[in-house]
Design a protein around this motif. Structure first.
Motif, mmCIF file in Angstrom:
data_model
loop_
_atom_site.group_PDB
_atom_site.id
_atom_site.type_symbol
_atom_site.label_atom_id
_atom_site.label_comp_id
_atom_site.label_asym_id
_atom_site.label_seq_id
_atom_site.Cartn_x
_atom_site.Cartn_y
_atom_site.Cartn_z
ATOM 1 N N PHE A 100 0.849 -1.183 0.000
ATOM 2 C CA PHE A 100 0.000 0.000 0.000
ATOM 3 C C PHE A 100 0.892 1.241 0.000
ATOM 4 N N PHE A 114 0.848 5.882 -0.100
ATOM 5 C CA PHE A 114 0.056 7.088 0.111
ATOM 6 C C PHE A 114 0.949 8.312 -0.052
ATOM 7 N N ASN A 150 1.232 11.431 -6.164
ATOM 8 C CA ASN A 150 1.055 10.374 -7.165
ATOM 9 C C ASN A 150 1.091 10.943 -8.582
ATOM 10 N N ASN A 182 -1.369 2.357 -8.003
ATOM 11 C CA ASN A 182 -2.749 1.855 -8.040
ATOM 12 C C ASN A 182 -3.437 2.118 -9.366
ATOM 13 N N SER A 194 -3.198 10.545 -2.743
ATOM 14 C CA SER A 194 -4.052 9.941 -1.720
ATOM 15 C C SER A 194 -3.453 10.209 -0.346
ATOM 16 N N VAL A 231 -3.478 3.423 -0.268
ATOM 17 C CA VAL A 231 -4.200 2.753 -1.349
ATOM 18 C C VAL A 231 -3.375 1.549 -1.792
ATOM 19 N N GLN A 232 -4.044 0.502 -2.232
ATOM 20 C CA GLN A 232 -3.358 -0.743 -2.539
ATOM 21 C C GLN A 232 -2.631 -0.670 -3.881
#
Length: 571
Positions: free
Chosen positions: A207, A209, A212, A219, A225, A229-230
């Motif tokens: 995961f 964060f 991005n 992801n 984020s 998030v995965q």
């Protein structure tokens, strides 16, 4: 910068160099853009730093930069891991506490204030509270830091303009705050420039964060984020590394994947095309042992020989291949760096930890960040010794009658292991005593469904570093309740065992094994090769062997349990 754990050493000081190993990684050396810090040794080490020091990031109570290593005040021992950001540094202590020093304008020292410090100070649990305790993993980014606690919870502090603290906000914090949704279940964490990534346990998912803009969260999107998030498609991560605008992970298959920006070749797939989801790094697999995503390049070490391979921007020589060229896929340092134990790439230079007091660094050196006593950049690795290898030998008291002919006798090693057939000095050992897993060769008969598993010879090894040998001697003396003058003597009293099992796997690409073992058997390995033959139904299998040491009474010596495996299919 990510930071490792094993079985002989205290929990916070342990180190696991197993190529697949399930243990998180601790950083033994950490290179930022303009300074570098390193542990003097793995067990109960000290911290020494070199390079820029304009805000006290070297921790020696001055603001004077240094082209050679200086001691961080009060950290001559008791340190398990080290991490450095742009202008600050941190150390994980063996007691589970964290100390930081340097710039603190964004709260990156975690002590509830914003005043900088040229000496290490405690990271606090809460404003004005007690020191943070129970830390097992430390990771330091450009302007923030993160930890994993012994409970599996994750906390971060410092700069948060892009949501890299993962607490659902964009506010900086001057003390550790929890990562949203992860009060437990975190295996390891890595803080990058403006984003952070973690691996969960026991499912080994990834995961991320924070920022991005280049797809560095993995992801499939380009949206920031503020909570984890995965990462798409990863369920077998062993190690993760967050760089500037890209990220990488090492999988339990010994392969490596990266995602994010690729304009300078940082994803290592040879394409130069960015990817918001993981893509395989060429050449590395299936042989990766360590991976480090940095400022604008990345490096990995090979499990087979510890050689370092780098890729990405090379303008300052950070690739280490004697060029200043960009490399879109992993490029060898031409065997100049072999047997590397740890690697760090967070600046325009690269450093590899080679053993007690020893490192090799290459690339930019305008403020002495290579630690070789100069400010001359280099396209090839330079070896540095950043602390004293052994304690000074006292001068013997002269005798009243000197010898007639002066003689010079080399100082003997504290033991004679180098002359024993079953005692091989090896700088790559993951602990003071480490039986390497045997080579597993699988041959399956197509017609009779008979599978033959051959297990190569297992050999003991001891480290060449004198301090590690002394630690091993003490541990063996405690185990056997007697002292030994020669390490070869207690080693003769230990037998190498392995537990072999062939486990059915749903698919060769899966990491999820069924609980039942088709053939659990225990064997004693001596000097000859072992062979096991069994009849198996069609399907995918994993032959797995776990190595351990036992004395004649069947007691297990507290060594790291090293595991090897081989996958195969019966048709």
């Amino acid at each position: 910068m990510l930071l490792l754990l094993g079985e002989v050493l205290p929990p916070a000081a342990r180190a696991d160099f197993d190529p697949i190993g399930g243990q998180p990684r601790q950083f033994l050396i950490a290179a930022s853009q303009y300074h570098t810090c390193a542990l003097t040794k793995i067990s109960d080490g000290g911290v020494r730093c070199w390079g820029a020091n304009n805000v006290g990031q070297l921790g020696n109570d001055t603001l004077n930069s240094s082209t050679t290593a200086v001691d961080a005040v009060g950290l001559s021992s008791g340190v398990a891991a080290v991490g450095v950001g742009d202008t600050f540094s941190c150390a994980l202590l063996t007691n589970g506490q964290v100390k930081c020093w340097g710039s603190n304008s964004l709260g990156q020292l975690g002590n509830s204030g914003v005043a900088s410090s040229a000496t290490p100070i405690n990271v606090l649990e809460a404003p004005g509270g007690d020191p943070l305790t129970g830390v097992s993993i430390l990771s330091v980014g450009a302007s923030h830091a993160c930890v994993v606690l012994s409970t599996g919870g994750a906390k971060c502090w410092g700069g948060n303009a892009s949501g890299q603290l993962g607490n659902g906000s964009l506010s900086n914090t001057v003390f550790p705050t929890g990562v949203f949704g992860y009060s437990s279940g975190v295996k390891t964490i890595d803080a990058g420039r403006t984003h952070t990534c973690l691996v969960t346990t026991p499912d080994n998912q990834a995961f991320c964060f924070g920022s991005n803009y280049s797809g560095q969260l993995g992801n499939g999107t380009y949206s920031n984020s503020f909570i984890p998030v995965q990462v798409t498609g990863i369920d077998n991560a062993v190690e993760i590394s967050a760089g500037t605008d890209f990220s990488c992970a090492r999988l339990n298959t010994r392969s490596a994947v990266c995602w994010g920006k690729n304009a300078e070749g940082t994803l290592g797939d040879g394409s130069g095309v960015g990817q918001p989801e993981p893509i395989g790094v060429s050449v590395i697999g299936p042989d990766a042992r360590r991976i480090s995503a940095g400022f604008d390049h990345a490096c990995a070490t090979r499990a087979s020989d510890g050689e370092v391979l780098c890729w990405g921007r090379g303008l300052d020589g950070q690739i280490g291949d004697n060029t200043a060229l960009q490399r879109d896929s992993p490029t060898s340092t031409n065997a100049v760096v072999k047997l590397a134990i740890d690697i760090s790439t967070r600046g325009s230079h690269t450093c590899a930890w080679m053993g007690t007091c020893s490192a090799k660094c290459w690339g930019a050196n305008n403020v002495g960040q290579l630690g070789d006593g100069t400010t001359t950049s280099t396209l090839t690795p330079v070896a540095i010794t950043f602390c004293s290898l052994v304690d000074p030998t006292p001068t013997p008291t002269p005798t009243s009658t000197p010898p007639e002919t002066p003689t010079s006798t080399p100082t003997p090693l504290p033991d004679a292991c180098s002359s024993e057939a079953n005692c091989i000095p090896d700088t790559r050992l993951s602990s003071p005593l480490d039986p390497k897993p045997p080579t597993i060769t699988v041959a399956a008969s197509a017609s009779k469904k008979i599978v033959t598993v051959k297990l190569g010879q297992v050999r003991l090894g001891v480290p060449t570093a004198l301090d590690k040998r002394e630690l091993l001697r003490k541990e063996l003396a405690t185990f056997f309740k007697r002292s030994f003058k020669n390490l070869s003597d207690p080693l003769k009293l230990l037998d190498i065992y392995f537990a072999l099992s062939i486990v059915k796997a749903p698919a060769l690409t899966s990491n999820s094994f069924e609980a039942q073992a088709a053939m659990p058997t225990k064997y004693k390995v001596e000097t000859r090769k072992q062979r096991v033959t069994t009849r198996l139904a069609p399907g995918s299998y994993v032959a797995k062997v776990t190595v351990r040491l036992k004395d004649k009474k069947g007691r297990t010596f507290a060594t790291g349990k090293t595991t090897g495996q081989a996958r195969f299919t019966v048709r």
